[in-house]
Design an enzyme around this catalytic site. Structure first.
Site, mmCIF file in Angstrom:
data_model
loop_
_atom_site.group_PDB
_atom_site.id
_atom_site.type_symbol
_atom_site.label_atom_id
_atom_site.label_comp_id
_atom_site.label_asym_id
_atom_site.label_seq_id
_atom_site.Cartn_x
_atom_site.Cartn_y
_atom_site.Cartn_z
ATOM 1 N N GLU A 105 55.589 -61.358 -43.082
ATOM 2 C CA GLU A 105 57.048 -61.257 -43.120
ATOM 3 C C GLU A 105 57.513 -60.210 -44.132
ATOM 4 O O GLU A 105 58.488 -59.494 -43.892
ATOM 5 C CB GLU A 105 57.664 -62.624 -43.440
ATOM 6 C CG GLU A 105 57.324 -63.717 -42.446
ATOM 7 C CD GLU A 105 57.649 -63.331 -41.014
ATOM 8 O OE1 GLU A 105 58.629 -62.599 -40.792
ATOM 9 O OE2 GLU A 105 56.913 -63.756 -40.106
ATOM 10 N N HIS B 177 57.433 -56.828 -42.411
ATOM 11 C CA HIS B 177 58.640 -56.548 -41.632
ATOM 12 C C HIS B 177 59.766 -56.072 -42.543
ATOM 13 O O HIS B 177 60.467 -55.092 -42.249
ATOM 14 C CB HIS B 177 59.120 -57.823 -40.924
ATOM 15 C CG HIS B 177 58.323 -58.222 -39.730
ATOM 16 N ND1 HIS B 177 58.117 -57.397 -38.650
ATOM 17 C CD2 HIS B 177 57.685 -59.391 -39.440
ATOM 18 C CE1 HIS B 177 57.403 -58.044 -37.738
ATOM 19 N NE2 HIS B 177 57.111 -59.246 -38.198
ATOM 20 N N PRO C 227 66.411 -77.971 -29.609
ATOM 21 C CA PRO C 227 65.116 -78.511 -29.181
ATOM 22 C C PRO C 227 65.286 -79.821 -28.420
ATOM 23 O O PRO C 227 66.313 -80.499 -28.547
ATOM 24 C CB PRO C 227 64.369 -78.731 -30.502
ATOM 25 C CG PRO C 227 65.095 -77.902 -31.512
ATOM 26 C CD PRO C 227 66.515 -77.846 -31.067
ATOM 27 N N PRO C 228 64.279 -80.188 -27.628
ATOM 28 C CA PRO C 228 64.351 -81.478 -26.919
ATOM 29 C C PRO C 228 64.501 -82.633 -27.898
ATOM 30 O O PRO C 228 63.906 -82.647 -28.971
ATOM 31 C CB PRO C 228 63.000 -81.549 -26.190
ATOM 32 C CG PRO C 228 62.545 -80.127 -26.063
ATOM 33 C CD PRO C 228 63.048 -79.431 -27.277
ATOM 34 N N GLY C 229 65.325 -83.605 -27.509
ATOM 35 C CA GLY C 229 65.457 -84.822 -28.305
ATOM 36 C C GLY C 229 66.471 -84.770 -29.419
ATOM 37 O O GLY C 229 66.594 -85.731 -30.179
ATOM 38 N N THR C 230 67.219 -83.664 -29.545
ATOM 39 C CA THR C 230 68.173 -83.568 -30.658
ATOM 40 C C THR C 230 69.519 -84.216 -30.332
ATOM 41 O O THR C 230 70.388 -84.259 -31.194
ATOM 42 C CB THR C 230 68.404 -82.094 -31.052
ATOM 43 O OG1 THR C 230 68.759 -81.342 -29.889
ATOM 44 C CG2 THR C 230 67.154 -81.497 -31.667
ATOM 45 N N ASP D 159 56.794 -60.846 -31.780
ATOM 46 C CA ASP D 159 56.947 -59.433 -32.136
ATOM 47 C C ASP D 159 56.407 -58.529 -31.042
ATOM 48 O O ASP D 159 57.072 -57.579 -30.599
ATOM 49 C CB ASP D 159 56.205 -59.118 -33.440
ATOM 50 C CG ASP D 159 56.730 -59.895 -34.621
ATOM 51 O OD1 ASP D 159 57.878 -60.380 -34.563
ATOM 52 O OD2 ASP D 159 55.997 -60.022 -35.620
#
Length: 462
Positions: free
Chosen positions: A254, A257, A37-40, A341
């Site tokens: 979930e 699934h 992710p951005p900023g990691t 999905d």
């Protein structure tokens, strides 16, 4: 230290040995793609590797290469070559390609500029392992999402590895906060409280730096020393808990699934997880998921037949079917972005019809190969071809009906598993299999599911 950090540590040691003449270039990794992710801190990690190894860093991106003068293909390729030449002359060196996912997979390129973009990708591949040696040059790419990155870039001899740079965990946030507050020494319990608040907000290293600046600014404005209260004010109050009804719906989704997978394709089923509070969210902010090899199976199974395609699609639509069956209505949880999905099921069905010959002429679409298409092109084709759209829609309705048929005998197990997931946050494949096999929960002997609701229209004939 996560896998990316551990790999970086080993790379620094190898590069130092290479500089000292103790290790040949053949023993050095050629590169990697850092994804997260951005900023990691992906770019910061690349800089840290260069600094720790005592090597120069040469940085660029496709956007910079395209911005060179007129953006003509020849100019762009020339700018790319100049950057690699600069890195070779500075070798040993680190070459950083930021936002490398701009080099989209050639199979997904839109037709109207495929020739241009294909040559750009080919140009990068040639520079990575072509006739001109790049000995001494380690190439690191960074991106937020490697889903559409051309897979040829990751082949051995090129960038080779895809390394996740995730959001910092609790221990990582404690270390970041201690560093941000230096040279002050907050009490351990104070740092712990800050880390918990930061974790609840899914903080990145960049966010911690921002909060530290805000905290120092607050203290300066009041003309006093920095205090833990300044950090608390910068981070803000913890986010409110999620509504219980939403959590139960996601858990049911979930579990749906998982149950469909356990019945139709049990070898694909892994753990099922639920984020019960913001601090438990994964890097992508997903509140629930099933860890399985389903996407690999959909992408390129050993033998994809119409019945197996139907089963795989039913698993993808099992969460939506569980909501419909247990709650009498569905939510938007199955839809959304390209990784949702519904998006994956639609793209997979379109591929089966357009490229794999698994469509049915009786649905009004001829049995014909419509060319090699990327996901975006297939979706564009669906939008512009009503007949094709109807075929794909019919296939998805059949798969959804199969999911409903599969779940119907296991409704008690479904409810039990959803409650367990809500309480524990995790179900193993064994938990799911045990629940559907338990008498009184719709279990017993494993049932053979008939062809999905033939009355609803079986577009993929068995």
């Amino acid at each position: 230290m996560g896998p990316a950090g551990e790999w970086a540590r080993r790379l620094v040691a190898d590069l130092q040995a290479y500089r000292a003449g103790m290790l040949p270039w053949l023993e050095i990794d050629r590169g990697a793609v850092l994804v997260g992710p951005p900023g990691t801190g992906k770019t910061s990690l690349a800089r840290a590797v260069a600094a720790s190894a005592g090597l120069p860093l040469v940085a660029s991106s496709l956007q910079q290469w395209q911005g060179a003068r007129d953006g003509h293909l020849g100019t762009l390729l020339g700018a790319m070559q100049a950057t690699f030449t600069q890195a070779r002359r500075a070798a040993p060196s680190i070459l950083l390609i930021d936002e490398i996912d701009s080099f989209t997979a050639r199979t997904e390129l839109p037709a109207h500029h495929r020739d241009y973009s294909t040559q750009v990708v080919n140009g990068l591949l040639e520079l990575l392992d072509g006739a001109l040696s790049r000995e001494g040059v380690v190439v690191l790419g960074t991106c937020n999402d490697a889903t559409h990155l051309d897979p040829a870039i990751l082949r051995p001899g090129r960038l080779e590895r895809l390394l996740a740079v995730p959001l910092p965990d609790h221990a990582g946030l404690v270390a970041l906060l201690r560093q941000a507050a230096a040279p002050l020494h907050f009490a351990p319990e104070e740092v712990e409280a800050l880390a918990v608040a930061a974790l609840g907000r899914r903080a990145t290293g960049a966010a911690v730096e921002l909060w530290a600046r805000d905290a120092r600014r607050r203290a300066r404005a009041e003309r006093r020393p920095l205090a833990v209260a300044d950090f608390q004010a910068a981070i803000g109050p913890p986010p409110p808990p999620w509504p219980e009804d939403d959590l139960l719906r996601i858990a049911l989704h979930e579990a749906g699934h998982a149950v469909v997978a356990a019945v139709l394709e049990p070898d694909l089923l892994g753990d099922t997880r639920l984020a019960r509070e913001p601090a438990e969210l994964g890097d992508e902010g997903v509140r629930g998921f099933v860890a399985w090899r389903l996407d690999d199976a959909l992408a390129q199974p050993l033998v994809l037949t119409s019945p197996r395609l139907r089963r795989l699609l039913a698993i993808k639509l099992g969460g939506r079917a569980a909501e419909a069956l247990a709650l009498g209505e569905v939510s938007a949880g199955a839809g959304g972005g390209e990784g949702s999905d519904l998006a994956l099921a639609t793209a997979t069905t379109a591929r089966a019809v357009m490229m794999d010959g698994l469509g049915t002429p009786s649905r009004g679409h001829e049995l014909v190969w419509l060319g090699r298409h990327g996901r975006r092109e297939m979706i564009d084709a669906l939008r512009s071809d009503p007949a094709l759209w109807q075929v794909v829609a019919a296939e998805l309705h059949v798969a959804h009906a199969l999911a409903l048929d599969t779940l119907a005998p296991h409704q008690t197990a479904l409810q039990h598993l959803a409650q367990q997931l809500r309480e524990k946050g995790r179900l193993s494949a064994e938990d799911v299999q045990r629940a559907i096999a338990t008498p009184g929960r719709g279990g017993g002997e494993r049932q053979t599911i008939p062809p999905a609701s033939a009355a609803a229209g079986g577009a993929l004939e068995e």
